[in-house]
Design an enzyme around this catalytic site. Structure first.
Site, PDB file in Angstrom:
ATOM      1  N   SER A   1     -16.757   1.396 -14.574  1.00  0.00           N
ATOM      2  CA  SER A   1     -15.884   2.507 -15.449  1.00  0.00           C
ATOM      3  C   SER A   1     -16.239   3.991 -14.857  1.00  0.00           C
ATOM      4  O   SER A   1     -16.683   4.035 -13.573  1.00  0.00           O
ATOM      5  CB  SER A   1     -16.291   2.245 -16.786  1.00  0.00           C
ATOM      6  OG  SER A   1     -15.470   2.851 -17.513  1.00  0.00           O
ATOM      7  N   ASN A   2     -15.922   4.751 -15.650  1.00  0.00           N
ATOM      8  CA  ASN A   2     -16.132   6.147 -15.233  1.00  0.00           C
ATOM      9  C   ASN A   2     -16.537   7.024 -16.407  1.00  0.00           C
ATOM     10  O   ASN A   2     -16.532   6.529 -17.400  1.00  0.00           O
ATOM     11  CB  ASN A   2     -14.886   6.863 -14.462  1.00  0.00           C
ATOM     12  CG  ASN A   2     -13.704   6.818 -15.330  1.00  0.00           C
ATOM     13  OD1 ASN A   2     -13.529   7.289 -16.383  1.00  0.00           O
ATOM     14  ND2 ASN A   2     -12.786   6.017 -14.755  1.00  0.00           N
ATOM     15  N   TYR A   3     -16.718   8.279 -16.285  1.00  0.00           N
ATOM     16  CA  TYR A   3     -17.339   9.219 -17.209  1.00  0.00           C
ATOM     17  C   TYR A   3     -16.173   9.714 -18.268  1.00  0.00           C
ATOM     18  O   TYR A   3     -16.592  10.492 -19.119  1.00  0.00           O
ATOM     19  CB  TYR A   3     -18.208  10.493 -16.721  1.00  0.00           C
ATOM     20  CG  TYR A   3     -19.406   9.966 -15.966  1.00  0.00           C
ATOM     21  CD1 TYR A   3     -20.336   9.416 -16.801  1.00  0.00           C
ATOM     22  CD2 TYR A   3     -19.557  10.211 -14.403  1.00  0.00           C
ATOM     23  CE1 TYR A   3     -21.663   9.295 -16.220  1.00  0.00           C
ATOM     24  CE2 TYR A   3     -20.707   9.810 -13.998  1.00  0.00           C
ATOM     25  CZ  TYR A   3     -21.744   9.366 -14.760  1.00  0.00           C
ATOM     26  OH  TYR A   3     -22.758   9.207 -14.224  1.00  0.00           O
ATOM     27  N   SER A   4     -14.940   9.400 -17.927  1.00  0.00           N
ATOM     28  CA  SER A   4     -14.031   9.961 -18.880  1.00  0.00           C
ATOM     29  C   SER A   4     -14.308   9.755 -20.428  1.00  0.00           C
ATOM     30  O   SER A   4     -14.536   8.656 -20.970  1.00  0.00           O
ATOM     31  CB  SER A   4     -12.795   9.195 -18.560  1.00  0.00           C
ATOM     32  OG  SER A   4     -11.645   9.553 -19.437  1.00  0.00           O
TER      33      SER A   4
ATOM     34  N   ALA B   1      -8.030   8.072 -16.947  1.00  0.00           N
ATOM     35  CA  ALA B   1      -9.061   7.967 -15.769  1.00  0.00           C
ATOM     36  C   ALA B   1      -8.903   6.406 -15.264  1.00  0.00           C
ATOM     37  O   ALA B   1      -9.744   5.836 -15.807  1.00  0.00           O
ATOM     38  CB  ALA B   1     -10.020   8.640 -15.980  1.00  0.00           C
TER      39      ALA B   1
END
Ligand code: C5P
Length: 409
Positions: free
Chosen positions: A215-218, A282
């Site tokens: 995943s990512n930090y969005s 994102a």
């Protein structure tokens, strides 16, 4: 009214005693209220009362109490940016004159001058009848009306002097109704009114195994702010979001998804019917080719994770959109990535792209502010300053509205 940011400018008239009640009524309806008090207003209603009922600091002087420490250089202009609407009640002859002349000698006047175009300004003059009917007051009222302010004629009845005549400020309930109507009219006048808008937001999760994912930090904050702003302009908004910790803006239809494939499937369902598609999610570009069933063991020294490309949701919409549909995307790049954003605009067949970079302090992922450069399909780029995500969403929608008007949509 829920979530609306309202400033009430209170001047020195006896009707100022009704304002704490007005603040309470607006707060009960979910509005966020701040009060700007003139010096004369403070003779009629106390700062403490207004600050207590509004649960906000009171705004009065442009100058800070101490000039040596903690000076906020934007204090006098930030409220005009913040507000969705300004109500001036009671508006005295003196303040009408100050505002019509463009003076900037207290916070209320500064707010009036810095309020963004298109935001409703409701003015409730309240004073002695003769004073109200005097040519000077009428001239100032006409000037303010010509600038787009809504002037609400005072009621007739018994005045503070005991004389009967025109000049009474209406009751707080009437002020609330007038404000609701003005905010509704603003939505009606937006080209987005009644349009079907789909917004994607947040991160996606791509399963590695039953308990792990990529995943990512969005945080989803930008997409949620866009959805909120679009509803305020009368759009019918569907928000397709990955996993986030945000509450759904009132009036928004929310679809929760986890992976890019799920987001794509949900979005495709709206491709034919939406008027505007805004890709603010994102999205993970890749996903594990074969997610492991159950939990992977740590027996091996090395493991290889083979990733395959995810569908590009926004590009998918861009490929098939009709002339009456608009596609808007984001390009999160390094600070110097403007050209790369332009390339995405063309490749994905977008009408508008918002270029932003990330430093995890002022812009990009997981912060409350953003610094956008909006690039239209005509190549024109507009750089915006650092803004809160709500403000940035407003600017983005202003640009989209302009495109709707240019394209006759
Ligand atoms: O190509 P890139 O991922 O940088 O493009 C970003 C824009 O495309 C964003 O608006 C994002 O929401 C959208 N996007 C998408 N589907 C993907 C990847 C990006 O909708 N798989």
């Amino acid at each position: 009214m829920r979530g609306k940011k309202i400033i009430i400018g209170v001047c020195g008239g006896i009707a100022a005693y009704k304002i704490p009640q007005l603040v309470r009524l607006l707060k009960k309806r979910g509005a966020c209220v701040r009060v700007a008090l003139t010096d004369a207003g403070a003779r009629f209603v106390s700062e403490l009362t207004l600050a207590t009922v509004s649960e906000e600091p009171l705004y009065r002087n442009i100058f800070p109490p101490t000039e040596s420490e903690g000076v906020d250089y934007t204090r006098h202009i930030s409220l005009g940016e913040w507000a969705d609407a300004l109500v001036i009640a009671p508006a005295t002859a003196n303040t009408l004159a100050r505002l019509s002349a463009g003076l900037c000698d207290d916070m209320l006047a500064a707010i009036f001058l810095t309020l963004r175009p298109g935001k409703p300004v409701l003015i409730f003059p309240a004073m002695d009848g003769q004073m109200f009917l005097s040519p000077s007051v009428q001239r100032n009222i006409a000037t303010l009306a010509a600038q787009g302010c809504s002037i609400v004629t005072p009621e007739s009845g018994e005045l503070a002097s005991g004389i009967c005549g025109i000049g009474r400020m209406p009751e707080p309930e009437t002020l609330v109704a007038a404000l609701e109507e003005a905010l509704h009219e603003r939505a009606l006048s937006s080209p987005l009114y009644g349009k079907k808008v789909v917004v994607t937001a947040g991160p996606t999760r791509e399963k590695i195994d039953g308990v792990r994912f990529i995943s990512n930090y969005s945080s989803g904050k930008m997409g949620f702010a866009i959805a909120r702003a679009a509803v305020e302009r009368g759009a019918l908004v569907t928000l397709i979001t990955g996993p986030v910790h945000l509450s759904t803006p009132p009036g928004v239809e929310r679809v929760d998804v986890e992976s890019t494939a799920e987001m794509n499937a949900a979005a495709e369902g709206f491709f034919g019917s939406c008027d505007l598609f805004i890709g603010a999610a994102a999205v993970s570009d890749y996903r594990p080719a074969a997610p492991y069933e159950g939990k992977m063991k740590k027996d091996d020294e090395h493991i290889e994770l083979r990733l395959v490309k995810n569908p590009d949701i926004l590009a998918g919409f861009g490929r098939q959109k009709s002339a009456s549909q608009l596609a808007v995307g984001f390009a999160l790049e390094t600070r110097t990535g403007l050209e790369s954003a332009r390339k995405k605009l063309t490749e994905k067949n977008l009408d508008l792209i918002a270029f932003n970079f990330f430093d995890r302090k002022t812009c990009g992922f997981d912060v409350d502010t953003n610094i956008l450069t909006l690039i239209g399909s005509d190549g024109v780029a507009t750089e915006l300053p650092q803004l809160t995500k709500d403000e940035a969403a407003g600017k983005l929608l202003d640009a989209i509205e302009q495109r709707c008007l240019n394209n006759g949509l």
